[in-house]
Design a protein around this motif. Structure first.
Motif, PDB file in Angstrom:
ATOM      1  N   SER A   1      -2.155  -5.320  -7.020  1.00 46.48           N
ATOM      2  CA  SER A   1      -1.826  -3.833  -7.067  1.00 46.48           C
ATOM      3  C   SER A   1      -0.767  -3.297  -8.281  1.00 46.48           C
ATOM      4  O   SER A   1      -0.740  -2.221  -8.474  1.00 46.48           O
TER       5      SER A   1
ATOM      6  N   VAL B   1       2.135   1.824  -3.624  1.00 49.57           N
ATOM      7  CA  VAL B   1       1.420   2.361  -4.235  1.00 49.57           C
ATOM      8  C   VAL B   1       1.025   3.794  -4.297  1.00 49.57           C
ATOM      9  O   VAL B   1       1.120   4.608  -5.025  1.00 49.57           O
TER      10      VAL B   1
ATOM     11  N   ALA C   1       0.770  -1.131  -0.053  1.00 49.04           N
ATOM     12  CA  ALA C   1       0.118   0.020  -0.076  1.00 49.04           C
ATOM     13  C   ALA C   1       0.864   1.213  -0.005  1.00 49.04           C
ATOM     14  O   ALA C   1       0.621   2.184  -0.699  1.00 49.04           O
TER      15      ALA C   1
END
Length: 257
Positions: free
Chosen positions: A124, A90, A87
């Motif tokens: 992702s 990203v 995360a």
């Protein structure tokens, strides 16, 4: 395509990630790899994004908190630490997450690790590059702390990290490992070692590893080469800067840049 050369924030320890951004900009690195550990800045994607913009240095990779000393960073659960790392990558626009194989005592995590890595890559678009490790020596025997071994090619992943300090500590043939990784090699931790049974992370060219040959073998790949050296014994700031500049020059020279 020109291979990008980054600077690991671990290379400036005990200084913080902020110093890595500053030195990367000063010396002409293409970006940084953020080692997520005790440094509060390394754990904060919002603050990292501000530093990236301040110095004009992108985050190329996030190294998940998987060291023994970072087992409580973000979460006590290794699965959650990996998810948080993806995360963060990203959010920071970093294309790569570096991860170590599971420890042998992380049984549930180890059993589902390969599937988790594949799931997160699919969802992702981030490359999760599993890194080669090294054994420890006890009572004259080599013992591995990793499941199933120190060599991620024993399992098989879409993306690998090749760490040349780890091959030195393992007494492993780095070029043979590079060939086993093949086109799945996505990330290189550029450092050196003398073959002592510890993780030395020397300036490339100061040890016995085929650092030049590895660089020459990746001149056309789409991953990154990241300098991950140990400068904690640098007596002054200029001495640390000199080692980081020498490492960058080594990388550029042998990548044909």
């Amino acid at each position: 395509m020109t291979v990008r050369v980054g600077l690991s924030t671990a290379s400036v320890w005990p200084r913080t990630a902020s110093t890595a951004f500053e030195l990367a900009a000063q010396l002409g690195y293409d970006g940084v790899e953020v080692m997520v550990w005790a440094d509060p800045l390394s754990q904060d994607p919002v603050a990292l994004r501000r530093r990236s913009r301040q110095f004009g240095v992108p985050v190329m990779a996030v190294h998940a908190p998987c060291l023994l000393i970072t087992q409580r960073v973000w979460s006590p659960l290794p699965e959650e630490r990996l998810r948080r790392s993806v995360a963060a990558a990203v959010e920071l626009g970093a294309p790569t997450v570096v991860i170590h194989p599971p420890f042998r005592w992380q049984r549930r995590y180890a059993d589902g690790f390969a599937d988790l890595v594949a799931e997160l890559e699919d969802s992702s678009g981030i490359a999760i590059a599993v890194e080669n490790m090294f054994p420890v020596r006890r009572f004259g025997r080599q013992v591995t702390a990793f499941d199933p071994s120190i060599d991620p090619t024993d399992v098989g992943y879409r993306n690998y990290t090749l760490d040349l300090s780890h091959t030195a500590a393992a007494g492993e043939d780095a070029m043979a490992l590079r060939r086993r990784m093949g086109n799945a090699l996505h990330h290189v931790h550029l450092a050196d070692g003398t073959g002592l049974p510890r993780d030395e992370h020397l300036v490339p060219g100061r040890g016995t590893q085929p650092c030049a040959q590895v660089c020459e073998s990746v001149t056309d790949f789409t991953g990154q080469v990241v300098v991950e050296i140990n400068t904690r014994r640098a007596r002054t700031g200029p001495e640390r800067t000199k080692d980081l500049a020498e490492s960058l020059l080594f990388a550029r020279l042998h990548l044909g840049q």
